[in-house]
Design a protein around this motif. Structure first.
Motif: not given
Length: 220
Positions: A126, A133, A135, A142, A146, A156
């Motif tokens: 990160l 992002d 998770p 997630w 998104r 992502q």
């Protein structure tokens, strides 16, 4: 339809001949009646039936990932990776302790997102990717939910799938060779893999806004 292969025939030929019994219900008086005309593709579609479109297909098959990452992501989405918890159920191993941290049961959720070692890799990743992002729980759900532009979402997705791929390789290396590298090194590898893929991808369709966004995330 009356032909039967001899017992001495090869396994491949006997399996090919067995298919006729599976497609026989699609014929009436020797005429294929399930669809107009016959082809192997139409027959295959008829045999497999209508299946709902998987919500996660865009997550694991994104063009921003290397194909090898895509394939492993597909196994991850199917929960088909042979983790120690699964091997324990098969009776292959005697215990299912996580190979990376030595704590907790090594199932997919723990291995990739709950494991302290994996979390250190993600935390370092990160900071390297300047706020991207990632998770640390229910990652697939997630990703599916998104929000945002197509480009940002797919980059992502690629990042999450890359994390899964690299952690799975490290897990196998640790299991086979008893070698566990520092989380910082693994995070660096994830970043380099992402950069390599993004650099080789055709970006002529991207606007200046997205090019600047990729640079701001240290992915160019």
């Amino acid at each position: 339809m009356d032909y039967s292969p001899s017992p001495n025939s090869s396994w491949v030929w006997r399996r090919i001949c067995k298919v006729k019994h599976e497609i026989a219900p699609g014929y009436t008086d020797g005429i294929w009646h399930q669809q107009e005309g016959f082809s192997s593709a139409k027959c295959y579609d008829w045999l497999k039936g209508q299946a709902p479109k998987m919500k996660w297909e865009r997550v694991v098959w994104t063009g921003w990932s290397f194909p090898k990452h895509n394939f492993l992501g597909w196994l991850w989405a199917h929960e088909a990776l042979q983790t120690k918890s699964k091997l324990l159920n098969y009776g292959v191993v005697d215990e299912d302790t996580c190979q990376l941290c030595g704590m907790g049961s090594e199932n997919q959720e723990h291995l990739f997102f709950d494991c302290p070692y994996s979390r250190r890799v993600i935390h370092k990743k990160l900071s390297d990717a300047k706020g991207m992002d990632i998770p640390t729980t229910n990652a697939l759900e997630w990703c599916v939910n998104r929000q945002g532009s197509k480009v940002k979402k797919e980059v992502q997705y690629a990042m999450v799938v890359c994390v899964v791929y690299v952690l799975w390789q490290q897990r196998n290396t640790c299991r086979q060779e008893m070698v566990l590298v520092r989380p910082e090194w693994l995070a660096k590898r994830i970043l380099n893999d992402m950069k390599a893929r993004i650099r080789e991808r055709d970006k002529s369709h991207l606007s200046i806004f997205y090019m600047e966004w990729l640079e701001s995330k240290n992915l160019m």
